[in-house]
Scaffold this motif. Structure first.
Motif, PDB file in Angstrom:
ATOM      1  N   GLY A   1      16.650 -24.092  -7.622  1.00 40.28           N
ATOM      2  CA  GLY A   1      15.526 -24.360  -6.971  1.00 40.28           C
ATOM      3  C   GLY A   1      15.834 -24.396  -5.377  1.00 40.28           C
ATOM      4  O   GLY A   1      16.267 -23.364  -4.867  1.00 40.28           O
ATOM      5  N   ALA A   2      15.412 -25.543  -4.942  1.00 38.96           N
ATOM      6  CA  ALA A   2      15.563 -25.682  -3.503  1.00 38.96           C
ATOM      7  C   ALA A   2      17.103 -25.609  -3.079  1.00 38.96           C
ATOM      8  O   ALA A   2      17.339 -24.997  -1.723  1.00 38.96           O
ATOM      9  CB  ALA A   2      15.203 -26.892  -2.981  1.00 38.96           C
TER      10      ALA A   2
ATOM     11  N   LEU B   1      21.942 -28.021   4.280  1.00 33.46           N
ATOM     12  CA  LEU B   1      22.245 -26.690   5.275  1.00 33.46           C
ATOM     13  C   LEU B   1      23.082 -26.992   6.417  1.00 33.46           C
ATOM     14  O   LEU B   1      23.887 -26.400   6.829  1.00 33.46           O
ATOM     15  CB  LEU B   1      20.873 -25.996   5.623  1.00 33.46           C
ATOM     16  CG  LEU B   1      20.255 -25.228   4.584  1.00 33.46           C
ATOM     17  CD1 LEU B   1      18.870 -24.933   5.139  1.00 33.46           C
ATOM     18  CD2 LEU B   1      20.914 -23.909   4.398  1.00 33.46           C
TER      19      LEU B   1
ATOM     20  N   ASP C   1      22.166 -18.178  -8.228  1.00 36.76           N
ATOM     21  CA  ASP C   1      20.835 -18.962  -8.650  1.00 36.76           C
ATOM     22  C   ASP C   1      20.464 -18.975  -9.823  1.00 36.76           C
ATOM     23  O   ASP C   1      19.244 -19.281 -10.404  1.00 36.76           O
ATOM     24  CB  ASP C   1      19.825 -18.910  -7.569  1.00 36.76           C
ATOM     25  CG  ASP C   1      19.204 -17.572  -7.290  1.00 36.76           C
ATOM     26  OD1 ASP C   1      19.562 -16.795  -8.353  1.00 36.76           O
ATOM     27  OD2 ASP C   1      18.366 -17.465  -6.616  1.00 36.76           O
TER      28      ASP C   1
ATOM     29  N   ALA D   1      19.085 -23.811  -4.258  1.00 31.66           N
ATOM     30  CA  ALA D   1      19.345 -21.997  -4.553  1.00 31.66           C
ATOM     31  C   ALA D   1      19.514 -21.585  -2.957  1.00 31.66           C
ATOM     32  O   ALA D   1      20.541 -20.678  -2.925  1.00 31.66           O
ATOM     33  CB  ALA D   1      18.515 -21.321  -5.202  1.00 31.66           C
ATOM     34  N   ILE D   2      18.483 -21.895  -2.178  1.00 30.01           N
ATOM     35  CA  ILE D   2      18.608 -21.242  -0.888  1.00 30.01           C
ATOM     36  C   ILE D   2      19.885 -21.786   0.167  1.00 30.01           C
ATOM     37  O   ILE D   2      20.362 -21.143   1.063  1.00 30.01           O
ATOM     38  CB  ILE D   2      17.220 -21.780  -0.205  1.00 30.01           C
ATOM     39  CG1 ILE D   2      16.979 -23.046   0.195  1.00 30.01           C
ATOM     40  CG2 ILE D   2      15.946 -21.037  -1.042  1.00 30.01           C
ATOM     41  CD1 ILE D   2      16.753 -23.181   1.741  1.00 30.01           C
TER      42      ILE D   2
ATOM     43  N   ARG E   1      17.255 -30.411   1.348  1.00 32.41           N
ATOM     44  CA  ARG E   1      17.976 -29.119   1.669  1.00 32.41           C
ATOM     45  C   ARG E   1      18.354 -28.749   3.222  1.00 32.41           C
ATOM     46  O   ARG E   1      19.398 -28.193   3.201  1.00 32.41           O
ATOM     47  CB  ARG E   1      17.006 -28.097   1.111  1.00 32.41           C
ATOM     48  CG  ARG E   1      15.741 -27.910   2.006  1.00 32.41           C
ATOM     49  CD  ARG E   1      14.759 -27.086   1.289  1.00 32.41           C
ATOM     50  NE  ARG E   1      13.738 -26.298   2.096  1.00 32.41           N
ATOM     51  CZ  ARG E   1      13.144 -27.090   3.206  1.00 32.41           C
ATOM     52  NH1 ARG E   1      13.146 -28.291   3.348  1.00 32.41           N
ATOM     53  NH2 ARG E   1      12.230 -26.159   3.906  1.00 32.41           N
TER      54      ARG E   1
ATOM     55  N   HIS F   1      22.503 -19.665  -1.125  1.00 28.26           N
ATOM     56  CA  HIS F   1      22.223 -18.390  -0.493  1.00 28.26           C
ATOM     57  C   HIS F   1      22.839 -18.062   0.951  1.00 28.26           C
ATOM     58  O   HIS F   1      23.491 -17.504   1.358  1.00 28.26           O
ATOM     59  CB  HIS F   1      20.805 -18.048  -0.658  1.00 28.26           C
ATOM     60  CG  HIS F   1      20.213 -16.678  -0.421  1.00 28.26           C
ATOM     61  ND1 HIS F   1      19.050 -16.114  -0.574  1.00 28.26           N
ATOM     62  CD2 HIS F   1      20.842 -15.634   0.155  1.00 28.26           C
ATOM     63  CE1 HIS F   1      19.010 -15.016  -0.245  1.00 28.26           C
ATOM     64  NE2 HIS F   1      19.931 -14.712   0.474  1.00 28.26           N
ATOM     65  N   ASP F   2      22.412 -19.307   1.647  1.00 29.49           N
ATOM     66  CA  ASP F   2      22.554 -19.516   3.191  1.00 29.49           C
ATOM     67  C   ASP F   2      24.040 -19.513   3.232  1.00 29.49           C
ATOM     68  O   ASP F   2      24.818 -18.846   4.126  1.00 29.49           O
ATOM     69  CB  ASP F   2      21.944 -20.781   3.622  1.00 29.49           C
ATOM     70  CG  ASP F   2      22.237 -20.710   5.244  1.00 29.49           C
ATOM     71  OD1 ASP F   2      21.733 -19.884   5.715  1.00 29.49           O
ATOM     72  OD2 ASP F   2      22.849 -21.555   5.586  1.00 29.49           O
TER      73      ASP F   2
END
Lengths: 282, 282
Positions: free
Chosen positions: B137-138, B244, B161, B140-141, B240, B144-145
């Motif tokens: 979900g959130a 980050l 993800d 995952a980004i 999120r 990814h980052d």
DNA sequence: TGCAATTATGAAATAAAATTTCATTTTTCC
DNA sequence: GGAAAAATGAAATTTTATTTCATAATTGCA
């Protein structure tokens, strides 16, 4: 409001002598908060009553009250600044620096955003037949995140971080479609081409980028996200976070525009996740 | 240092009468900055010289100077707060609220992070044979980052993800591998299982989650990211972004640990992108 | 416990700072 | 060019803060 800004704004309303006072204060506000009215008057080469009148014109009760306001403004002024990480920083130091730089960037980004453009973007988004988010590299995750948010709204939404898919998607777009292109630098060739293609096919192109860049020129609406200089470590940092906050803003605008029934729907989407989670025992 | 904290700290060094002054000030500091020394003395039922002595004991020059410090302390208090978006907010209002809430969350997150755990995580990461980032979900980004950042460091790094890929990857992990699992709630069943599998296979599991959750229990190191209550709109927002920022911190820690030669390498990675960009004509 | 030494406190005097009053100067506008 | 309005500062006044000094309270020690 910050009293230093207020002084700057009202500079032209002030009389000649009062402006002298203003200049002395603006030149070195932190000195002034430790000066008496007499010292300040002398500094500005004017009389004490003039200082007093100056203070009143700024809606303070008098000189001591003015100093209080000034002190508060100084305390408020840019609480977070963009400090560069240093070779010998401890974990605590670089953690603080990174978080503070991020906050400073968000502050700057918020100031640089034009609410009327946000409003227009939300307009366009609520009326879109299809929404596409395109980004590459660090901006890809922003596009990814945007898809994550907007798909909950039950509108057709796609995201691509692949150049070819982006091109194909752009070529297939049509009037009523909205394409959001995301790039901090606004100079990534392939993305500029994608924006241009989408535009040629009558899609509305919204750019989350910096004003005045090649990408910005291809967009119908430019949401310019200014960001403090990135740190020395050759990686995108604050820019993508500011972009994400902007995505939040757009998503929020979208839900507000759609009204309260729509928001009940969002709750259902969220509740649907419950069975995949361990219960919370509060 | 904040003078209100200082008063609290030095409460037991003060004399009886001085403590009376302190109590009156702590009870209502914002009133005090608009009171004269006489008014405050009366309020505290002590004499004016006592107030003056009190001020000096706190290392200020006298009463007016003390008020200045007090005013600054009041101005500093929580510059950003988490304000909820309201149905009838204008674009400008909800934009400000979202940015400010995000900043407030970052502030909170930074405070909740333990630098020694960051240090340990960086240790572990720099020695890893392979690094995997998992989120859904959130989150995952965020994973990814993280991949986006860490792959530049020329270490084997993957991100998934997808539940099945995560499971397979976890089962294949071994001693020397680092698995970073990301989840704000820490209650996503499949992710908890993945963490548990990775642990069973002797990987070091770092959790970016909230302390005390089922996921946290499966982790070797828990980087607890506290975040203010999310807004009412049923979407992950600040969490999120704080995650980050934490990824930035880890990446920065990693590059610092690796030394300056390594950072030259990062520059090369960045420069390699140049040909894909339009030149900047400054 | 008693008593000197130390410390804390406030009344009054003094000093400092800010404000008001009012006369003078400068600017504005017809 | 000159009356009205506005701006300015010197001096007086008021307000506010600080110092001085005498007294009271507390502490430490025999």
């Amino acid at each position: 409001m910050n009293i230093l800004e207020k002084i700057t704004n009202e500079l032209d309303i002030l009389s000649k002598s009062e402006r002298k006072v203003a200049e002395v204060i603006l030149a070195s506000p932190s000195t002034v908060i430790h000066s008496s009215i007499a010292a300040l008057a002398k500094q500005a080469n004017i009389s004490e009553p003039t200082v007093n009148r100056f203070c009143r014109r700024l809606d303070t009760k008098g000189y001591p009250d003015f100093k209080l306001h000034l002190a508060q403004s100084l305390a408020n002024g840019t609480p977070y600044v963009n400090r560069h990480v240093d070779e010998n920083d401890t974990a605590e130091e670089y953690t603080s620096k990174i978080f503070e730089s991020t906050m400073a960037s968000l502050e700057l980004a918020r100031k640089s955003l034009d609410p009327s453009l946000i409003n227009r973007s939300v307009d366009v988004l609520t009326q879109a037949n299809k929404i596409s988010f395109f980004g590459l590299g660090a901006s890809a995750i922003v596009a990814h995140d945007a898809q994550n948010k907007f798909f909950r709204f039950n509108v057709p939404v796609v995201y691509f971080d692949d150049i070819l898919m982006q091109r194909m998607s752009a070529i297939n777009s049509r009037q009523g479609d909205v394409v959001i292109v995301i790039s901090h630098t606004g100079r990534t060739k392939s993305l500029v081409e994608v924006a241009s293609l989408a535009k040629e096919n009558d899609a509305t192109v919204i750019g989350i980028t910096t004003n005045g860049t090649p990408l910005a020129k291809e967009c119908s609406i430019v949401l310019s996200v200014e960001v403090a200089e990135d740190t020395d470590l050759y990686m995108p940092m604050s820019s993508r976070i500011a972009q994400l906050a902007l995505i939040d803003v757009l998503a929020t605008g979208f839900t507000l525009r759609r009204g309260s029934k729509f928001r009940d729907n969002l709750k259902k989407v969220k509740d649907s996740l419950r069975s995949s989670r361990f219960e919370r025992k509060d």
